[in-house]
Design a protein around this motif. Structure first.
Motif, PDB file in Angstrom:
ATOM      1  N   VAL A  82      67.206  29.881  38.347  1.00  0.00           N
ATOM      2  CA  VAL A  82      67.442  31.221  38.889  1.00  0.00           C
ATOM      3  C   VAL A  82      67.476  31.128  40.416  1.00  0.00           C
ATOM      4  CG1 VAL A  82      66.537  33.571  39.068  1.00  0.00           C
ATOM      5  CG2 VAL A  82      66.265  32.301  36.937  1.00  0.00           C
ATOM      6  N   GLN A  83      68.492  31.659  41.020  1.00  0.00           N
ATOM      7  CA  GLN A  83      68.603  31.617  42.485  1.00  0.00           C
ATOM      8  C   GLN A  83      67.680  32.656  43.124  1.00  0.00           C
ATOM      9  OE1 GLN A  83      70.508  29.279  44.159  1.00  0.00           O
ATOM     10  NE2 GLN A  83      70.665  28.502  42.065  1.00  0.00           N
ATOM     11  N   PRO A  84      67.159  32.363  44.319  1.00  0.00           N
ATOM     12  CA  PRO A  84      66.386  33.389  45.030  1.00  0.00           C
ATOM     13  C   PRO A  84      67.188  34.681  45.152  1.00  0.00           C
ATOM     14  CG  PRO A  84      66.128  31.266  46.119  1.00  0.00           C
ATOM     15  CD  PRO A  84      67.181  31.075  45.052  1.00  0.00           C
ATOM     16  N   GLY A  85      66.522  35.802  44.892  1.00  0.00           N
ATOM     17  CA  GLY A  85      67.198  37.096  44.918  1.00  0.00           C
ATOM     18  C   GLY A  85      67.754  37.534  43.579  1.00  0.00           C
ATOM     19  N   ARG A  86      67.632  36.674  42.570  1.00  0.00           N
ATOM     20  CA  ARG A  86      68.125  37.024  41.231  1.00  0.00           C
ATOM     21  C   ARG A  86      66.954  37.163  40.253  1.00  0.00           C
ATOM     22  NH1 ARG A  86      73.634  36.829  40.429  1.00  0.00           N
ATOM     23  NH2 ARG A  86      73.009  38.359  38.885  1.00  0.00           N
ATOM     24  N   ALA A  87      67.228  37.750  39.102  1.00  0.00           N
ATOM     25  CA  ALA A  87      66.210  37.952  38.073  1.00  0.00           C
ATOM     26  C   ALA A  87      66.734  37.446  36.741  1.00  0.00           C
ATOM     27  CB  ALA A  87      65.872  39.439  37.968  1.00  0.00           C
ATOM     28  N   GLY A  97      56.168  29.274  18.229  1.00  0.00           N
ATOM     29  CA  GLY A  97      57.439  29.966  18.443  1.00  0.00           C
ATOM     30  C   GLY A  97      57.354  31.476  18.409  1.00  0.00           C
ATOM     31  N   GLY A  98      56.212  32.031  18.003  1.00  0.00           N
ATOM     32  CA  GLY A  98      56.052  33.487  17.969  1.00  0.00           C
ATOM     33  C   GLY A  98      56.104  34.083  19.368  1.00  0.00           C
ATOM     34  N   ILE A  99      56.707  35.257  19.487  1.00  0.00           N
ATOM     35  CA  ILE A  99      56.913  35.886  20.807  1.00  0.00           C
ATOM     36  C   ILE A  99      55.626  36.575  21.267  1.00  0.00           C
ATOM     37  CG2 ILE A  99      58.259  37.574  22.114  1.00  0.00           C
ATOM     38  CD1 ILE A  99      60.432  37.282  19.856  1.00  0.00           C
ATOM     39  N   LEU A 100      55.100  36.133  22.408  1.00  0.00           N
ATOM     40  CA  LEU A 100      53.947  36.801  23.021  1.00  0.00           C
ATOM     41  C   LEU A 100      54.391  38.030  23.815  1.00  0.00           C
ATOM     42  CD1 LEU A 100      51.785  33.813  24.345  1.00  0.00           C
ATOM     43  CD2 LEU A 100      51.111  35.478  22.598  1.00  0.00           C
ATOM     44  N   ASP A 101      55.548  37.929  24.461  1.00  0.00           N
ATOM     45  CA  ASP A 101      56.091  39.061  25.203  1.00  0.00           C
ATOM     46  C   ASP A 101      57.498  38.730  25.677  1.00  0.00           C
ATOM     47  OD1 ASP A 101      56.036  41.629  26.212  1.00  0.00           O
ATOM     48  OD2 ASP A 101      54.941  41.129  28.043  1.00  0.00           O
ATOM     49  N   ASP A 102      58.272  39.783  25.948  1.00  0.00           N
ATOM     50  CA  ASP A 102      59.529  39.574  26.676  1.00  0.00           C
ATOM     51  C   ASP A 102      59.299  40.019  28.113  1.00  0.00           C
ATOM     52  OD1 ASP A 102      59.480  42.300  25.902  1.00  0.00           O
ATOM     53  OD2 ASP A 102      61.651  42.439  25.824  1.00  0.00           O
ATOM     54  N   LEU A 103      59.955  39.346  29.048  1.00  0.00           N
ATOM     55  CA  LEU A 103      59.627  39.453  30.462  1.00  0.00           C
ATOM     56  C   LEU A 103      60.892  39.557  31.313  1.00  0.00           C
ATOM     57  CD1 LEU A 103      57.393  36.238  30.518  1.00  0.00           C
ATOM     58  CD2 LEU A 103      56.500  38.558  30.317  1.00  0.00           C
ATOM     59  N   ILE A 104      60.731  40.071  32.519  1.00  0.00           N
ATOM     60  CA  ILE A 104      61.734  39.863  33.567  1.00  0.00           C
ATOM     61  C   ILE A 104      61.060  39.060  34.665  1.00  0.00           C
ATOM     62  CG2 ILE A 104      63.228  40.923  35.292  1.00  0.00           C
ATOM     63  CD1 ILE A 104      63.667  43.246  33.466  1.00  0.00           C
ATOM     64  N   VAL A 105      61.716  37.985  35.088  1.00  0.00           N
ATOM     65  CA  VAL A 105      61.197  37.138  36.162  1.00  0.00           C
ATOM     66  C   VAL A 105      62.137  37.250  37.358  1.00  0.00           C
ATOM     67  CG1 VAL A 105      60.533  34.810  36.854  1.00  0.00           C
ATOM     68  CG2 VAL A 105      60.174  35.544  34.494  1.00  0.00           C
ATOM     69  N   TYR A 106      61.587  37.662  38.484  1.00  0.00           N
ATOM     70  CA  TYR A 106      62.336  37.760  39.743  1.00  0.00           C
ATOM     71  C   TYR A 106      61.982  36.554  40.612  1.00  0.00           C
ATOM     72  CZ  TYR A 106      62.806  42.706  38.423  1.00  0.00           C
ATOM     73  OH  TYR A 106      63.074  43.875  37.757  1.00  0.00           O
ATOM     74  N   ARG A 107      63.001  35.857  41.109  1.00  0.00           N
ATOM     75  CA  ARG A 107      62.731  34.793  42.084  1.00  0.00           C
ATOM     76  C   ARG A 107      62.862  35.407  43.471  1.00  0.00           C
ATOM     77  NH1 ARG A 107      64.701  28.484  41.769  1.00  0.00           N
ATOM     78  NH2 ARG A 107      63.036  27.689  43.126  1.00  0.00           N
ATOM     79  N   LEU A 108      61.732  35.612  44.120  1.00  0.00           N
ATOM     80  CA  LEU A 108      61.721  36.283  45.410  1.00  0.00           C
ATOM     81  C   LEU A 108      62.056  35.322  46.548  1.00  0.00           C
ATOM     82  CD1 LEU A 108      58.499  38.451  44.954  1.00  0.00           C
ATOM     83  CD2 LEU A 108      60.851  38.998  44.317  1.00  0.00           C
ATOM     84  N   ALA A 109      61.644  34.060  46.395  1.00  0.00           N
ATOM     85  CA  ALA A 109      61.898  33.027  47.395  1.00  0.00           C
ATOM     86  C   ALA A 109      61.853  31.681  46.678  1.00  0.00           C
ATOM     87  CB  ALA A 109      60.855  33.087  48.508  1.00  0.00           C
ATOM     88  N   GLU A 110      62.072  30.600  47.424  1.00  0.00           N
ATOM     89  CA  GLU A 110      62.146  29.266  46.819  1.00  0.00           C
ATOM     90  C   GLU A 110      60.929  28.960  45.955  1.00  0.00           C
ATOM     91  OE1 GLU A 110      64.271  26.060  45.782  1.00  0.00           O
ATOM     92  OE2 GLU A 110      64.981  27.606  47.153  1.00  0.00           O
ATOM     93  N   THR A 111      59.724  29.300  46.444  1.00  0.00           N
ATOM     94  CA  THR A 111      58.492  28.961  45.711  1.00  0.00           C
ATOM     95  C   THR A 111      57.692  30.220  45.349  1.00  0.00           C
ATOM     96  OG1 THR A 111      57.255  28.681  47.777  1.00  0.00           O
ATOM     97  CG2 THR A 111      58.339  26.723  46.859  1.00  0.00           C
ATOM     98  N   GLU A 112      58.387  31.344  45.179  1.00  0.00           N
ATOM     99  CA  GLU A 112      57.693  32.616  44.918  1.00  0.00           C
ATOM    100  C   GLU A 112      58.413  33.410  43.827  1.00  0.00           C
ATOM    101  OE1 GLU A 112      56.349  36.607  47.427  1.00  0.00           O
ATOM    102  OE2 GLU A 112      57.322  34.940  48.454  1.00  0.00           O
ATOM    103  N   TYR A 113      57.694  33.711  42.775  1.00  0.00           N
ATOM    104  CA  TYR A 113      58.248  34.456  41.640  1.00  0.00           C
ATOM    105  C   TYR A 113      57.382  35.672  41.330  1.00  0.00           C
ATOM    106  CZ  TYR A 113      61.042  30.287  40.501  1.00  0.00           C
ATOM    107  OH  TYR A 113      61.917  29.232  40.533  1.00  0.00           O
ATOM    108  N   LEU A 114      58.026  36.701  40.794  1.00  0.00           N
ATOM    109  CA  LEU A 114      57.320  37.862  40.273  1.00  0.00           C
ATOM    110  C   LEU A 114      57.666  37.981  38.790  1.00  0.00           C
ATOM    111  CD1 LEU A 114      55.539  40.371  40.893  1.00  0.00           C
ATOM    112  CD2 LEU A 114      57.675  41.650  41.236  1.00  0.00           C
ATOM    113  N   VAL A 115      56.648  37.862  37.948  1.00  0.00           N
ATOM    114  CA  VAL A 115      56.808  37.991  36.498  1.00  0.00           C
ATOM    115  C   VAL A 115      56.379  39.401  36.112  1.00  0.00           C
ATOM    116  CG1 VAL A 115      56.051  37.140  34.237  1.00  0.00           C
ATOM    117  CG2 VAL A 115      56.336  35.533  36.154  1.00  0.00           C
ATOM    118  N   VAL A 116      57.243  40.137  35.419  1.00  0.00           N
ATOM    119  CA  VAL A 116      56.906  41.502  35.004  1.00  0.00           C
ATOM    120  C   VAL A 116      56.801  41.543  33.483  1.00  0.00           C
ATOM    121  CG1 VAL A 116      57.556  43.932  35.096  1.00  0.00           C
ATOM    122  CG2 VAL A 116      58.046  42.435  37.045  1.00  0.00           C
TER     123      VAL A 116
END
Length: 373
Positions: A82-87, A97-116
């Motif tokens: 995922v490129q910085p600035g994309r989700a 294999g059971g699903i714990l959750d579905d998520l959106i992950v935002y890459r805010l910077a090269e080494t910084e992510y926000l998992v929602v």
């Protein structure tokens, strides 16, 4: 929860009450269910714009030199790609294999992510990421108290937001995010949503939430923006065929069972939690899916609910996962897992057992509604 005193409150709680919202316990949070008519709120989002408080969602920061490697190991998606600035929409699964959750992950910077994460699973996801971070040079941080989340959704939402920000909204693609200022408030502006419409989600500090909500309300007054509760958010996502954890997704299902195998990226480098079980699930699904997620549209007026049996020829062939009246279609609709033999659109003789009466339903492809680009 035994009393509202134990519920968590968002930074917009007093504002919701001043607007006359009907409040409800949702995943331990006291949240607005509706402000007036659920149908009117739903229609506003489809035709004009709606304003939502989503501050109950679970934000988790993942940072450090090996943040990407940790998320590639912990989640099923290719997060390092995922490129910085994309989700990216993805999932976190158990080893089986059971699903714990579905998520959106935002890459805010090269080494910084926000998992929602979903509100109901935020602690589960946080705990799993912390556990899976062992051996990685990365930090997992609970940022739930660091954010309020306000969404503006609907065809008028770009115009409303443009009047309050100098950020390049025209250049902001779907599933992308950029830092900016909205009505003087610093925000992460993301072009994401859960309604099937164009729209934005704005991550801000809780102390700025009321100011931003009021600015959006004023900016949208002339084009019919209305405050919207969780009830219409559910009918909007249902029409758009979007899964809800605890209904279409659960630990009893793999992404392949849910028809979302595309989110699992076997081609990414290295191992990831659930890889082996998910390979087997992919092979099983390719050979013969046990049940398939389909849409059902009522021929009559009776509304199906989660857990109701789907029937054909006197036999139970599946189960409803979500059901509601569809304001857009003007008929009751449902999502259901049904036996593969009955999953083809137009399959005759399919019904839903509604309190002992077998009501006729048409099998249709998902989603029920797709906005015009």
């Amino acid at each position: 929860m035994s009393s509202t005193a134990e519920l968590r409150h968002t930074a917009l709680d007093a504002l919701h009450r001043s607007l006359g919202a009907t409040m409800t316990d949702f995943a331990g949070w006291d949240m607005p269910l509706r402000y007036g008519s659920e149908r009117d709120e739903h229609t506003a989002v489809r035709t004009r714009a709606g304003l939502f408080d989503l501050s109950h969602m679970g934000e988790i920061a993942v940072t450090g030199p090996q943040a990407a490697a940790l998320l590639d190991f912990a989640l099923v998606g290719n997060i390092g790609g995922v490129q910085p600035g994309r989700a990216r929409y993805t999932m976190i699964c158990r080893a089986d294999g059971g699903i714990l959750d579905d998520l959106i992950v935002y890459r805010l910077a090269e080494t910084e992510y926000l998992v929602v994460a979903n509100a109901s699973n935020a602690q589960t996801v946080l705990d799993a990421l912390v556990e899976r971070s062992a051996g990685f040079d990365a930090e997992v941080r609970d940022d739930r108290d660091a954010y309020a989340l306000i969404a503006v959704q609907g065809p008028e939402s770009p115009g409303i937001l443009k009047s309050l920000t100098a950020a390049d909204l025209d250049g902001l693609k779907y599933y992308a995010g950029l830092p900016g200022t909205v009505a003087g408030v610093p925000a992460l502006i993301a072009r994401t949503g859960y309604t099937g419409e164009d729209g934005f989600e704005l991550f801000v500090k809780p102390e700025h939430a009321v100011e931003l909500w009021q600015a959006l309300t004023e900016a949208g007054a002339g084009v019919g923006l209305v405050p919207c509760g969780l009830s219409c958010r559910d009918t909007l996502r249902l029409e758009a065929g979007m899964p809800l954890y605890g209904h279409e997704l659960s630990t009893a299902l793999t992404p392949f069972d849910a028809g979302l195998g595309r989110v699992v990226k076997f081609e990414k480098e290295g191992d990831f939690v659930g890889r082996e079980a998910l390979q087997e699930a992919a092979e099983r699904a390719a050979a013969k899916p046990p049940r398939v997620l389909v849409g059902l549209v009522a021929e009559g007026r009776r509304v199906p609910r989660a857990g109701f049996s789907v029937v054909s020829g006197g036999e139970v062939i599946g189960e409803v996962t979500s059901g509601a009246p569809s304001p857009t279609l003007g008929k009751p609709i449902a999502m259901a897992y049904v036996d593969a033999a009955h999953a083809v659109p137009g399959t005759p003789g399919v019904g839903v057992d509604i309190r002992g009466s077998h009501e006729p339903y048409e099998v249709v492809p998902l989603p029920f509604y797709k906005r015009q680009k």
